[in-house]
Design a protein around this motif. Structure first.
Motif, PDB file in Angstrom:
ATOM      1  N   THR A 164       1.067  -1.017   0.039  1.00 31.28           N
ATOM      2  CA  THR A 164      -0.464  -0.368  -0.258  1.00 31.28           C
ATOM      3  C   THR A 164       0.798   1.434  -0.663  1.00 31.28           C
ATOM      4  O   THR A 164       2.129   1.150   0.761  1.00 31.28           O
ATOM      5  N   PRO A 165       0.265   2.479  -0.627  1.00 33.68           N
ATOM      6  CA  PRO A 165       1.218   3.838  -0.918  1.00 33.68           C
ATOM      7  C   PRO A 165       1.314   4.238   0.998  1.00 33.68           C
ATOM      8  O   PRO A 165       0.822   3.687   1.513  1.00 33.68           O
ATOM      9  N   SER A 166       2.271   5.187   0.669  1.00 40.61           N
ATOM     10  CA  SER A 166       2.242   5.483   2.567  1.00 40.61           C
ATOM     11  C   SER A 166       0.932   6.255   2.929  1.00 40.61           C
ATOM     12  O   SER A 166       1.211   6.209   3.895  1.00 40.61           O
ATOM     13  N   THR A 167       0.639   7.078   2.829  1.00 42.02           N
ATOM     14  CA  THR A 167      -0.639   7.644   2.896  1.00 42.02           C
ATOM     15  C   THR A 167      -1.865   6.876   3.179  1.00 42.02           C
ATOM     16  O   THR A 167      -2.896   6.899   3.649  1.00 42.02           O
ATOM     17  N   VAL A 168      -1.376   5.403   2.666  1.00 45.37           N
ATOM     18  CA  VAL A 168      -3.277   4.579   3.455  1.00 45.37           C
ATOM     19  C   VAL A 168      -2.202   3.225   4.251  1.00 45.37           C
ATOM     20  O   VAL A 168      -1.735   3.237   4.182  1.00 45.37           O
ATOM     21  N   LEU A 169      -3.462   3.104   5.685  1.00 49.89           N
ATOM     22  CA  LEU A 169      -3.121   2.632   6.410  1.00 49.89           C
ATOM     23  C   LEU A 169      -2.881   1.219   5.856  1.00 49.89           C
ATOM     24  O   LEU A 169      -4.601   0.976   5.209  1.00 49.89           O
ATOM     25  N   PRO A 170      -2.032   0.019   6.035  1.00 50.06           N
ATOM     26  CA  PRO A 170      -2.799  -1.037   5.547  1.00 50.06           C
ATOM     27  C   PRO A 170      -4.388  -1.990   5.642  1.00 50.06           C
ATOM     28  O   PRO A 170      -4.606  -1.829   7.554  1.00 50.06           O
ATOM     29  N   ASP A 171      -5.030  -2.562   5.288  1.00 52.32           N
ATOM     30  CA  ASP A 171      -6.010  -3.459   5.979  1.00 52.32           C
ATOM     31  C   ASP A 171      -5.017  -4.377   6.689  1.00 52.32           C
ATOM     32  O   ASP A 171      -4.610  -5.488   5.400  1.00 52.32           O
ATOM     33  N   LEU A 172      -5.726  -5.207   7.790  1.00 45.01           N
ATOM     34  CA  LEU A 172      -4.868  -6.591   7.814  1.00 45.01           C
ATOM     35  C   LEU A 172      -5.464  -7.955   8.291  1.00 45.01           C
ATOM     36  O   LEU A 172      -5.340  -8.632   8.758  1.00 45.01           O
ATOM     37  N   ASP A 173      -6.524  -7.620   6.931  1.00 39.50           N
ATOM     38  CA  ASP A 173      -6.881  -9.376   6.631  1.00 39.50           C
ATOM     39  C   ASP A 173      -6.449  -9.653   5.690  1.00 39.50           C
ATOM     40  O   ASP A 173      -6.730  -9.853   4.104  1.00 39.50           O
ATOM     41  N   ARG A 174      -5.502  -9.711   6.062  1.00 38.10           N
ATOM     42  CA  ARG A 174      -4.063 -11.222   5.816  1.00 38.10           C
ATOM     43  C   ARG A 174      -3.648 -11.939   6.451  1.00 38.10           C
ATOM     44  O   ARG A 174      -4.276 -12.013   8.103  1.00 38.10           O
ATOM     45  N   ARG A 175      -2.770 -12.871   5.533  1.00 40.70           N
ATOM     46  CA  ARG A 175      -2.371 -13.408   6.439  1.00 40.70           C
ATOM     47  C   ARG A 175      -0.845 -13.938   6.642  1.00 40.70           C
ATOM     48  O   ARG A 175      -0.370 -12.895   6.133  1.00 40.70           O
ATOM     49  N   PHE A 176      -1.332 -14.606   7.810  1.00 39.63           N
ATOM     50  CA  PHE A 176       0.725 -14.188   8.230  1.00 39.63           C
ATOM     51  C   PHE A 176       1.060 -15.601   8.276  1.00 39.63           C
ATOM     52  O   PHE A 176       0.492 -17.186   9.043  1.00 39.63           O
ATOM     53  N   GLY A 177       2.326 -15.539   7.774  1.00 38.11           N
ATOM     54  CA  GLY A 177       3.383 -17.058   7.411  1.00 38.11           C
ATOM     55  C   GLY A 177       4.845 -16.571   8.731  1.00 38.11           C
ATOM     56  O   GLY A 177       5.160 -15.987   8.174  1.00 38.11           O
ATOM     57  N   LEU A 178       5.090 -17.422   9.158  1.00 34.36           N
ATOM     58  CA  LEU A 178       6.517 -17.870  10.407  1.00 34.36           C
ATOM     59  C   LEU A 178       7.434 -18.795  10.193  1.00 34.36           C
ATOM     60  O   LEU A 178       7.198 -19.486   9.889  1.00 34.36           O
TER      61      LEU A 178
END
Length: 334
Positions: A164-178
Motif C-alpha cells: 500500500t502507499p504511505s498515505t494509506v494504512l494497511p488492511d490487516l485482513d491478511r494471512r501471516f506465515g512465520l
C-alpha cells in the motif's frame, strides 16, 4: 482504508533516548500506566544501530529515570519513541528541557492502559527503500486514524506494508506465515522468496536493554496473493528472547521451522517457539523441515508435547513454491 489528510509538520530532531528511562517496578493490579508514542526526524551519522547502542549506554547511566520503560525505533530517517510509566514520570519526560539542543518531538499517542513494555530501553531499526518524506505521510495517516493502541501504532510505523502507499494504512485482513530457523537460513530463504517473486524484503534489527549485548536480524516480505495477501515473517532462534520481536510477530496461521543437523540449537528454537505460541495461541499447522531425520523427529516430538497444533515433519529440501504453499496451507504445483 484510511487516507492521508494534511496536518502540521513534525519538528525535527531529538536524540533517540531522550527521556527514556530505567528499571520499572510492577504496576499494582487494576492500575494502568500512561503510554505515549512520539516521533521526530533523525540525523544519524553512520550506523543507526550504533547510535541506538550509544543511547542505551546513556540511559543505563546516572541519568536514568526510575519507573519508565521505553522502546526506540529508527526507520526512514525518523525516530519513534514509545514510553510507558507512572503519570508523573511521563509528564516529566514530556516537559521540554529549558535549554534543549533538540526540537520537541510530536506526540502521536497518549493514553492510560495496561503496560506492554517491561524493559528500560529496547532497540529496533527498520531498513527498506522509503525516504523521510514518504514516511512522514505514513505518520500523518496514523495521526488521522481513529483511536489506536500504542502497540498498533508501533507496528504500523516499524513494519510498513509494501503493498500500500504511505498515505494509506494497511488492511490487516491478511494471512501471516512465520518462517523460523535455528540459524540465519530463515532470513536467507526470505531473501530468496523476495527475489523469486520480485518483492521488496524489509530488514529489521533488534537489541534488548542489557548493555553490551549485540543485535540480531529479522525480515519480512508481503506477497499480493489472490484473496488475501500473505506476510512472510522470518526470524532466527535468538528472536524469541526479545520483547519487541514478540510485539512484531503477528500470530501466524502457519509455521515452517528450518532445523539443521545439530540438536541443541534446533531444540532451543523449538523451546522459544513453544513459549511464544503459548502466549499468542497456536497456529493451524506447523511444518518442521529438517536436514537430519533424528533432529527433526526430536523437534517435532517436543512441539507435540507443548503446542496444540498439527505438526508434520519433512526431511527433504523445499523450494520457493513449496515454501509459500506450506505457509498458506495449499498444495504446491508440481
Amino acid at each position: 482504508m484510511i487516507r492521508f489528510s494534511a496536518r502540521r509538520g513534525v519538528s525535527p530532531t531529538i536524540a533517540p533516548e531522550e527521556s527514556i528511562g530505567s528499571a520499572t517496578p510492577p504496576v499494582p493490579d487494576g492500575q494502568g500506566v500512561l503510554r505515549v508514542v512520539r516521533v521526530s526526524r533523525a540525523e544519524v551519522r553512520g550506523s543507526a544501530m550504533d547510535e541506538l547502542f550509544a543511547a542505551r549506554r546513556r540511559v543505563q547511566g546516572p541519568g536514568r529515570v526510575p519507573g519508565l520503560c521505553g522502546a526506540v525505533l529508527h526507520v526512514a530517517g525518523w525516530f519513534v519513541l514509545w514510553q510507558e510509566g507512572p503519570e508523573a514520570v511521563i509528564e516529566a519526560a514530556l516537559k521540554p528541557p529549558a535549554r534543549g539542543r533538540h526540537a520537541v518531538p510530536r506526540v502521536l499517542h497518549r493514553s492510560f492502559g495496561p503496560r506492554t513494555l517491561q524493559e528500560p530501553l529496547v532497540l529496533s531499526t527498520t531498513q527498506w527503500l522509503e525516504g523521510p518524506v514518504p514516511f512522514e505521510r505514513r505518520i500523518e495517516a496514523v495521526a488521522t486514524a481513529p483511536s489506536m493502541r500504542p502497540q498498533d501504532i508501533w507496528r504500523v510505523l516499524s513494519e510498513p506494508c509494501t503493498l500500500t502507499p504511505s498515505t494509506v494504512l494497511p488492511d490487516l485482513d491478511r494471512r501471516f506465515g512465520l518462517l523460523a530457523s535455528d540459524d540465519q537460513r530463515a532470513i536467507e530463504r526470505a531473501r530468496q522468496l523476495a527475489d523469486h517473486f520480485n518483492r521488496p524484503l524489509v530488514y529489521r534489527r533488534f537489541a534488548d536493554a542489557t548493555p553490551g549485548t549485540s543485535d540480531f536480524g529479522a525480515a519480512y516480505l508481503d506477497l499480493p496473493l489472490s484473496g488475501r495477501p500473505l506476510r512472510v515473517q522470518a526470524v532466527s532462534r535468538r528472536a524469541f528472547g526479545n520483547p519487541l520481536v514478540h510485539e512484531a510477530l503477528r500470530p501466524a496461521d502457519r509455521l515452517v521451522l528450518l532445523v539443521g543437523e545439530q540438536s541443541r540449537p534446533a531444540l532451543e528454537l523449538a523451546a522459544g517457539m513453544a513459549t511464544f505460541l503459548q502466549r499468542v495461541g497456536p497456529p493451524a499447522a506447523i511444518e518442521v523441515v529438517a536436514e537430519d531425520a533424528a533432529v527433526g523427529t526430536a523437534v517435532a516430538d517436543f512441539l507435540r508435547g507443548q503446542v496444540n497444533a498439527g505438526i508434520t515433519l519433512r526431511e527433504t529440501a523445499i523450494g520457493e513454491a513449496q515454501l509459500v504453499a506450506s505457509l498458506i496451507g495449499v498444495a504446491a504445483a508440481p
